[in-house]
Write an enzyme that holds these catalytic residues in place. Structure first.
Site, mmCIF file in Angstrom:
data_model
loop_
_atom_site.group_PDB
_atom_site.id
_atom_site.type_symbol
_atom_site.label_atom_id
_atom_site.label_comp_id
_atom_site.label_asym_id
_atom_site.label_seq_id
_atom_site.Cartn_x
_atom_site.Cartn_y
_atom_site.Cartn_z
ATOM 1 N N PRO A 34 0.916 -0.913 0.122
ATOM 2 C CA PRO A 34 0.269 -0.052 -0.021
ATOM 3 C C PRO A 34 0.844 1.785 0.013
ATOM 4 C CG PRO A 34 0.136 -0.880 2.217
ATOM 5 C CD PRO A 34 0.857 -2.011 1.562
ATOM 6 N N ASP A 35 0.254 2.248 -1.166
ATOM 7 C CA ASP A 35 0.963 3.428 -0.334
ATOM 8 C C ASP A 35 0.731 3.669 0.478
ATOM 9 O OD1 ASP A 35 -1.056 4.673 -1.212
ATOM 10 O OD2 ASP A 35 -1.168 5.039 -3.040
ATOM 11 N N PHE A 36 1.155 5.577 1.075
ATOM 12 C CA PHE A 36 0.984 6.385 2.093
ATOM 13 C C PHE A 36 -0.337 7.004 1.520
ATOM 14 C CE2 PHE A 36 5.069 6.929 3.718
ATOM 15 C CZ PHE A 36 5.458 5.634 4.612
ATOM 16 N N ARG A 37 -1.000 7.757 0.447
ATOM 17 C CA ARG A 37 -1.770 7.829 0.663
ATOM 18 C C ARG A 37 -3.169 7.612 -0.146
ATOM 19 N NH1 ARG A 37 3.124 10.922 0.405
ATOM 20 N NH2 ARG A 37 3.144 12.746 2.144
ATOM 21 N N ASN A 104 10.976 4.644 -3.289
ATOM 22 C CA ASN A 104 10.904 3.132 -2.603
ATOM 23 C C ASN A 104 12.111 1.870 -1.975
ATOM 24 O OD1 ASN A 104 7.547 4.105 -3.368
ATOM 25 N ND2 ASN A 104 8.125 2.167 -5.260
ATOM 26 N N ILE A 105 11.516 1.038 -0.784
ATOM 27 C CA ILE A 105 12.696 0.957 -0.108
ATOM 28 C C ILE A 105 12.438 -0.193 -0.644
ATOM 29 C CG2 ILE A 105 12.462 2.831 1.899
ATOM 30 C CD1 ILE A 105 10.891 1.612 3.377
ATOM 31 N N ASP A 106 11.249 -1.028 -1.167
ATOM 32 C CA ASP A 106 11.049 -2.138 -1.499
ATOM 33 C C ASP A 106 11.876 -3.793 -2.423
ATOM 34 O OD1 ASP A 106 10.467 -1.304 -4.034
ATOM 35 O OD2 ASP A 106 8.415 -1.093 -3.307
ATOM 36 N N HIS A 121 15.413 6.714 -0.262
ATOM 37 C CA HIS A 121 15.080 6.540 0.560
ATOM 38 C C HIS A 121 15.683 5.570 0.944
ATOM 39 C CE1 HIS A 121 11.408 9.790 -0.130
ATOM 40 N NE2 HIS A 121 11.939 10.647 0.423
ATOM 41 N N CYS A 129 25.808 -0.310 12.924
ATOM 42 C CA CYS A 129 25.420 0.282 13.881
ATOM 43 C C CYS A 129 26.422 1.419 14.255
ATOM 44 C CB CYS A 129 26.907 -0.996 14.144
ATOM 45 S SG CYS A 129 27.569 0.552 16.113
ATOM 46 N N CYS A 156 29.252 -4.072 19.473
ATOM 47 C CA CYS A 156 30.479 -2.915 19.918
ATOM 48 C C CYS A 156 29.343 -2.225 21.232
ATOM 49 C CB CYS A 156 30.867 -2.092 18.668
ATOM 50 S SG CYS A 156 29.377 -0.785 18.901
#
Ligand code: NAD
Length: 254
Positions: A34-37, A104-106, A121, A129, A156
């Site tokens: 799904p998109d955000f808008r 997109n980050i997919d 994005h 880290c 660490c």
């Protein structure tokens, strides 16, 4: 009527190639993400993504980030590319697309076979880290979260975070490259509301602009061609016409 615009847009894309492509969440909705808008798209109706997916929540309320936002993002991991991603990958091979800039980050452009993808994005393949910069596969972060190590810790002692750009983060260096390319090449926007800055600075620079999106954007009046339709269907139809044009005119000069 739409057929005529699609035909003209296909000719325009063929003649003005190569293109820089800017994609947003709308290119992946046909893959089930799904998109955000878009109204009624479910997942985000109970949460404000700008709040949950922010550095403020990551740093100050990590339990909310890792128990609400992170699982929603990780739910997209098994999504598969749809015809829009596939056409864009094919166009890169054929020299019609120079590069894809995605919000997109997919990882779906990579999965479809695109090689030059600027993920402005970030992505969900790894994390790092914040103290020693060691990189971790995202599955390690997922496992730590499952074991209630929240926020997840590095060997660490530092805190690990996913390599996505959250609201409040600086943009990665790939955005500088995207901006440079946007001055040089015509821009094809696919599935973006063009409401998120600074990705929406890119259309202002472009020598030519084509937009394929289901709803209106602030740049519609500036577009040389504007198609209101589903990315997968529209790009498939444009590609069919381009296939014929490329057979008739392989060099595009006559
Ligand atoms: P957006 O949610 O603001 O807008 C998506 C646009 O796509 C809308 O205008 C909608 O009308 C259109 N759309 C939806 N389905 C479509 C389809 N099948 N064909 C054509 N258009 C369609 O998305 P945005 O502009 O990318 O910005 C929102 C932010 O959300 C970005 O920062 C992005 O990182 C993030 N996001 C990413 C994903 C993902 O990785 N798939 C998913 C949701 C949100």
């Amino acid at each position: 009527m739409l057929g005529k615009i699609i035909e003209e847009t296909a000719r325009f894309i063929w003649e003005k190639r190569p293109w820089l492509v800017l994609t947003g969440a709308g290119v992946s909705t046909e893959s089930g993400i799904p998109d955000f808008r878009s109204p009624g798209s479910g997942l985000w109706e109970n949460y404000d993504p700008m709040e949950i997916l922010s550095t403020r929540i990551l740093w100050h309320k990590p339990q909310i980030f890792y128990q609400v936002g992170f699982p929603i993002l990780m739910g997209f991991k098994n999504a598969q590319p749809n015809p829009a991603h596939q056409v864009l990958a094919l166009w890169e091979q054929k020299g019609i697309v120079k590069a894809v800039v995605t919000q997109n980050i997919d990882s779906l452009h990579f999965k479809a076979g695109s090689r030059r993808v600027l993920e402005i994005h970030g992505h969900l393949r790894t994390g790092h880290c914040q103290s020693c910069r060691q990189t971790y596969p995202i599955e390690v972060i997922e496992e730590k979260v499952k074991q209630k190590d929240i926020p997840p810790h590095c060997s660490c002692g530092g805190i690990i975070r996913p390599d996505v750009v959250l609201f409040g983060d600086m943009l990665p260096p790939s955005f500088t490259e995207a901006e440079k390319l946007s001055h040089q090449f015509p821009l094809l926007v696919v599935g973006s509301s063009l409401q998120v800055s600074p990705a929406n600075f890119l259309p202002a620079h472009a020598p030519f602009l084509v937009i394929v999106n289901l709803s209106s954007t602030p740049f519609d009046a500036r577009a040389d061609y504007l198609i209101r339709g589903k990315a997968g269907e529209v790009l498939t139809r444009i590609n069919e016409i381009i296939e014929k044009l490329s057979l008739k005119d392989p060099n595009g000069d006559g």
